[in-house]
Design an enzyme around this catalytic site. Structure first.
Site, PDB file in Angstrom:
ATOM      1  N   ASP A  73      -5.438  -3.799  -8.509  1.00  0.00           N
ATOM      2  CA  ASP A  73      -6.612  -2.756  -7.673  1.00  0.00           C
ATOM      3  C   ASP A  73      -7.356  -3.023  -9.195  1.00  0.00           C
ATOM      4  OD1 ASP A  73      -6.062  -2.389  -5.033  1.00  0.00           O
ATOM      5  OD2 ASP A  73      -4.072  -0.647  -5.378  1.00  0.00           O
TER       6      ASP A  73
ATOM      7  N   GLY B 229     -11.030  13.371  -8.253  1.00  0.00           N
ATOM      8  CA  GLY B 229      -9.333  13.239  -7.333  1.00  0.00           C
ATOM      9  C   GLY B 229      -8.259  13.002  -8.282  1.00  0.00           C
TER      10      GLY B 229
ATOM     11  N   TYR C 176     -13.216   2.757   2.323  1.00  0.00           N
ATOM     12  CA  TYR C 176     -14.147   1.782   3.458  1.00  0.00           C
ATOM     13  C   TYR C 176     -14.253   1.622   5.140  1.00  0.00           C
ATOM     14  CZ  TYR C 176      -9.203  -0.127   4.209  1.00  0.00           C
ATOM     15  OH  TYR C 176      -7.862  -0.147   4.490  1.00  0.00           O
TER      16      TYR C 176
ATOM     17  N   THR D  17       1.048  -1.148   0.010  1.00  0.00           N
ATOM     18  CA  THR D  17       0.228   0.047  -0.257  1.00  0.00           C
ATOM     19  C   THR D  17       0.879   1.310  -0.315  1.00  0.00           C
ATOM     20  OG1 THR D  17      -2.128   0.702   1.479  1.00  0.00           O
ATOM     21  CG2 THR D  17      -0.305   0.374   2.627  1.00  0.00           C
TER      22      THR D  17
ATOM     23  N   LYS E  49       4.202   1.738  -3.749  1.00  0.00           N
ATOM     24  CA  LYS E  49       3.522   1.043  -4.680  1.00  0.00           C
ATOM     25  C   LYS E  49       4.448   1.506  -6.046  1.00  0.00           C
ATOM     26  CE  LYS E  49      -1.412   0.772  -3.638  1.00  0.00           C
ATOM     27  NZ  LYS E  49      -2.921   0.789  -3.786  1.00  0.00           N
TER      28      LYS E  49
END
Length: 278
Positions: free
Chosen positions: A108, A131, A220, A67, A71
């Protein structure tokens, strides 16, 4: 240093990492698949510590989840990366092969596509992205597989706009950019993907129109976001960050274990239970 006890190890690396649900999801998958000798942990690792950590791994390691902010930092330490990871210059999955090679991938992107298809979103004529960070580039790549028309990214700076147009050109997506002050216009699209940090879209919830398409909010925790709650209250379909997390994690489990039976329902239930206890 070789492993002698037969166990298999995996982990998620990043900084900060304490919030990560990846251990919950992967461990649930291992239990369902009967992989009693497999463990999955989390490690607080930044860019400076990453090379030393990688070099210190023994043959018991099957793979890693990455993460932020790792990456891209992981790429020079790998022997190869997939076309998917190369398309966005981001690796979230490393698999260690039997011959000792380090292979990077990005789950992803296919995870996002799978989450959309699970909710019946196969093709859209246009889309909007809120974004312009690392997740936004993965969203553009996913839209390259399902969007037949233009994608508009709503960004806060000219530099970010240039980056997003660059990703669109690289991936082959008709990319447009617009200023964040016009972000409410995104809600006219049949699919909106929100990739911003917590709280960034809260103010937009007051501008939700009467006719809605699908909102994919990649957060989340906290959930639901103000935007997702407002979207649902107005009758719109919402896909959440846990859906993405489960699908990308399931693909990681498949790559690391070489077992194709993905226990999505078990992983999702474990994630929901973990979030409800926070």
């Amino acid at each position: 240093m070789p492993s002698t006890d037969g166990r298999r190890r995996a982990a998620v690396l990043g900084s900060p990492i304490a919030h990560s649900l990846s251990p919950v999801l992967h461990r649930a998958a291992y239990a369902e698949l009967g992989l009693t000798d497999w463990t999955y942990d989390r490690f607080e690792i930044d860019e400076q510590a990453l090379p030393g950590f990688i070099e210190g791994l023994d043959s018991s390691w099957a793979g890693l989840s990455l993460t932020m902010p790792l990456k891209r930092a992981i790429i020079p330490l790998l022997d190869s990366i997939s076309e998917t990871a190369s398309s966005v210059e981001a690796v979230n999955t490393v698999v260690f092969t039997e011959d000792g090679r380090r292979v990077g991938d990005n789950t992803d992107i296919p995870g996002m596509i799978a989450a959309l298809r699970e909710r019946g979103v196969e093709k859209v004529e246009s889309a909007a992205v809120l974004g312009a960070g690392a997740t936004a580039s993965s969203a553009v790549a996913a839209l390259g597989a399902i969007c037949t028309g233009p994608v508009t990214a709503y960004v806060r700076s000219r530099e970010r706009g240039d980056e997003m147009r660059g990703w669109g050109e690289r991936i082959g997506v008709q990319m447009r950019t617009a200023d964040w002050s016009d972000a409410a216009e995104a809600f006219q699209a049949p699919l909106v993907i929100a990739t911003t940090p917590a709280g960034a879209t809260d103010a937009l919830a007051t501008a939700i129109p009467g006719r809605l398409g699908v909102l994919f909010d990649v957060l989340y925790d906290p959930w639901p976001t103000v935007l997702a709650a407002g979207w649902s209250a107005n009758g719109g379909a919402v896909i959440g960050g846990l859906d993405l997390l489960v699908h990308q994690a399931a693909l990681q489990v498949e790559q690391m274990t070489h077992l194709p039976l993905l226990p999505l329902a078990v992983m999702r239930a474990a994630g929901e239970a973990a979030l409800s206890s926070r």
